[in-house]
Design a protein around this motif. Structure first.
Motif, PDB file in Angstrom:
ATOM      1  N   THR A  92      30.455  27.729  20.164  1.00  0.00           N
ATOM      2  CA  THR A  92      29.913  28.035  18.848  1.00  0.00           C
ATOM      3  C   THR A  92      28.714  27.138  18.578  1.00  0.00           C
ATOM      4  N   ARG A  93      27.922  27.513  17.616  1.00  0.00           N
ATOM      5  CA  ARG A  93      26.754  26.724  17.228  1.00  0.00           C
ATOM      6  C   ARG A  93      26.684  26.738  15.712  1.00  0.00           C
ATOM      7  N   LEU A  94      26.618  25.588  15.090  1.00  0.00           N
ATOM      8  CA  LEU A  94      26.587  25.522  13.638  1.00  0.00           C
ATOM      9  C   LEU A  94      25.177  25.459  13.074  1.00  0.00           C
ATOM     10  N   ALA A  95      24.230  24.977  13.868  1.00  0.00           N
ATOM     11  CA  ALA A  95      22.862  24.790  13.378  1.00  0.00           C
ATOM     12  C   ALA A  95      21.902  25.735  14.084  1.00  0.00           C
ATOM     13  N   PRO A  96      20.798  26.103  13.403  1.00  0.00           N
ATOM     14  CA  PRO A  96      19.756  26.856  14.109  1.00  0.00           C
ATOM     15  C   PRO A  96      19.274  26.037  15.289  1.00  0.00           C
ATOM     16  N   GLY A  97      19.079  26.687  16.408  1.00  0.00           N
ATOM     17  CA  GLY A  97      18.691  25.984  17.628  1.00  0.00           C
ATOM     18  C   GLY A  97      17.408  25.193  17.492  1.00  0.00           C
ATOM     19  N   LEU A  98      17.372  24.052  18.155  1.00  0.00           N
ATOM     20  CA  LEU A  98      16.174  23.221  18.156  1.00  0.00           C
ATOM     21  C   LEU A  98      15.194  23.640  19.244  1.00  0.00           C
ATOM     22  N   GLU A  99      15.663  24.461  20.187  1.00  0.00           N
ATOM     23  CA  GLU A  99      14.819  24.843  21.308  1.00  0.00           C
ATOM     24  C   GLU A  99      13.613  25.664  20.845  1.00  0.00           C
ATOM     25  N   ASN A 100      13.845  26.677  20.033  1.00  0.00           N
ATOM     26  CA  ASN A 100      12.783  27.528  19.485  1.00  0.00           C
ATOM     27  C   ASN A 100      12.817  27.377  17.970  1.00  0.00           C
ATOM     28  N   LEU A 101      12.343  26.254  17.513  1.00  0.00           N
ATOM     29  CA  LEU A 101      12.503  25.879  16.116  1.00  0.00           C
ATOM     30  C   LEU A 101      11.851  26.878  15.177  1.00  0.00           C
ATOM     31  N   ASP A 102      12.666  27.423  14.304  1.00  0.00           N
ATOM     32  CA  ASP A 102      12.210  28.244  13.191  1.00  0.00           C
ATOM     33  C   ASP A 102      12.304  27.347  11.968  1.00  0.00           C
ATOM     34  N   ALA A 103      11.157  26.852  11.502  1.00  0.00           N
ATOM     35  CA  ALA A 103      11.148  25.848  10.434  1.00  0.00           C
ATOM     36  C   ALA A 103      11.839  26.335   9.164  1.00  0.00           C
ATOM     37  N   ALA A 105      14.307  28.629   8.924  1.00  0.00           N
ATOM     38  CA  ALA A 105      15.756  28.673   9.166  1.00  0.00           C
ATOM     39  C   ALA A 105      16.321  27.259   9.165  1.00  0.00           C
ATOM     40  N   ARG A 106      15.596  26.323   9.750  1.00  0.00           N
ATOM     41  CA  ARG A 106      16.045  24.936   9.786  1.00  0.00           C
ATOM     42  C   ARG A 106      16.079  24.340   8.377  1.00  0.00           C
ATOM     43  N   ALA A 107      15.064  24.642   7.575  1.00  0.00           N
ATOM     44  CA  ALA A 107      15.027  24.139   6.200  1.00  0.00           C
ATOM     45  C   ALA A 107      16.220  24.671   5.405  1.00  0.00           C
ATOM     46  N   ASP A 108      16.522  25.962   5.560  1.00  0.00           N
ATOM     47  CA  ASP A 108      17.664  26.550   4.862  1.00  0.00           C
ATOM     48  C   ASP A 108      18.963  25.895   5.325  1.00  0.00           C
ATOM     49  N   TYR A 109      19.083  25.712   6.628  1.00  0.00           N
ATOM     50  CA  TYR A 109      20.272  25.053   7.186  1.00  0.00           C
ATOM     51  C   TYR A 109      20.424  23.639   6.632  1.00  0.00           C
ATOM     52  N   LEU A 110      19.350  22.839   6.639  1.00  0.00           N
ATOM     53  CA  LEU A 110      19.416  21.464   6.151  1.00  0.00           C
ATOM     54  C   LEU A 110      19.772  21.418   4.663  1.00  0.00           C
ATOM     55  N   GLN A 111      19.217  22.337   3.903  1.00  0.00           N
ATOM     56  CA  GLN A 111      19.535  22.388   2.478  1.00  0.00           C
ATOM     57  C   GLN A 111      21.018  22.665   2.263  1.00  0.00           C
ATOM     58  N   MET A 112      21.571  23.620   2.999  1.00  0.00           N
ATOM     59  CA  MET A 112      22.989  23.940   2.854  1.00  0.00           C
ATOM     60  C   MET A 112      23.876  22.805   3.371  1.00  0.00           C
ATOM     61  N   LEU A 113      23.443  22.144   4.440  1.00  0.00           N
ATOM     62  CA  LEU A 113      24.206  21.018   4.982  1.00  0.00           C
ATOM     63  C   LEU A 113      24.292  19.889   3.960  1.00  0.00           C
ATOM     64  N   MET A 114      23.173  19.559   3.341  1.00  0.00           N
ATOM     65  CA  MET A 114      23.172  18.484   2.350  1.00  0.00           C
ATOM     66  C   MET A 114      23.949  18.897   1.105  1.00  0.00           C
ATOM     67  N   HIS A 115      23.841  20.153   0.722  1.00  0.00           N
ATOM     68  CA  HIS A 115      24.615  20.644  -0.428  1.00  0.00           C
ATOM     69  C   HIS A 115      26.113  20.527  -0.141  1.00  0.00           C
ATOM     70  N   ALA A 116      26.513  20.972   1.038  1.00  0.00           N
ATOM     71  CA  ALA A 116      27.933  20.927   1.400  1.00  0.00           C
ATOM     72  C   ALA A 116      28.442  19.491   1.446  1.00  0.00           C
ATOM     73  N   SER A 117      27.583  18.562   1.837  1.00  0.00           N
ATOM     74  CA  SER A 117      28.045  17.174   1.917  1.00  0.00           C
ATOM     75  C   SER A 117      28.055  16.494   0.555  1.00  0.00           C
ATOM     76  N   SER A 118      27.392  17.071  -0.439  1.00  0.00           N
ATOM     77  CA  SER A 118      27.365  16.409  -1.742  1.00  0.00           C
ATOM     78  C   SER A 118      28.388  16.973  -2.727  1.00  0.00           C
ATOM     79  N   TRP A 119      28.589  18.264  -2.772  1.00  0.00           N
ATOM     80  CA  TRP A 119      29.511  18.819  -3.772  1.00  0.00           C
ATOM     81  C   TRP A 119      30.946  18.406  -3.509  1.00  0.00           C
ATOM     82  N   GLN A 120      31.284  18.153  -2.256  1.00  0.00           N
ATOM     83  CA  GLN A 120      32.650  17.745  -1.927  1.00  0.00           C
ATOM     84  C   GLN A 120      32.978  16.353  -2.468  1.00  0.00           C
TER      85      GLN A 120
END
Length: 147
Positions: A92-103, A105-120
């Motif tokens: 499985t893969r939780l993050a957008p791949g770093l190999e072919n970086l889609d900035a 998609a990565r920004a959306d992923y990072l935003q959701m990651l930080m949100h998930a780590s703060s609301w908890q």
């Protein structure tokens, strides 16, 4: 990162209802074998000389693992989850791949990651307070009804 990158001998120092839960969750999602060491925070487990060497902040989580023969120790839960999510995995893969970086998609992923780590945080802190820290006459049983 190459597709062959892995981590070995993973140990998570954990206490229920703390930020270590999110790391345990990520390890579970990625199907990474882990040894969980419970640190009894209520009885000074994070104050021992041995634990303070792992994390001088006296806090969980602490994540230890071996990578390319090197022993690695991490002490920040959001960084642990981001690191784990970036690990290539055949399952499985939780993050957008770093190999072919889609900035974007990565920004959306990072935003959701930080949100998930703060609301908890507030939820976990409230549960911990009403389970362990407040005097019994101030505890709200509705806060901990699902435990």
């Amino acid at each position: 990162m190459s597709r062959q990158e892995t981590i070995d001998k993973v140990v998570l120092y954990h206490y229920p209802l703390t930020r270590s839960v999110r790391v345990l969750w990520a390890l579970h999602e990625l199907e990474i074998p882990v040894t969980v060491e419970r640190v009894d925070l209520m009885h000074g487990g994070a104050l021992t000389e041995e634990f303070v060497k792992k994390n001088p902040n006296h806090a969980v989580p602490v994540l230890e693992f071996q990578k390319d023969g090197n022993q690695v120790t991490m002490i920040e839960s959001a960084a642990m989850v981001a690191f784990l999510a970036d690990l290539p995995s055949q399952k499985t893969r939780l993050a957008p791949g770093l190999e072919n970086l889609d900035a974007l998609a990565r920004a959306d992923y990072l935003q959701m990651l930080m949100h998930a780590s703060s609301w908890q945080d507030m939820i976990l802190w409230n549960i911990r307070m009403h389970c362990d820290l407040l005097p019994p006459d101030l505890r709200d049983q509705n806060t901990v009804i699902f435990l």
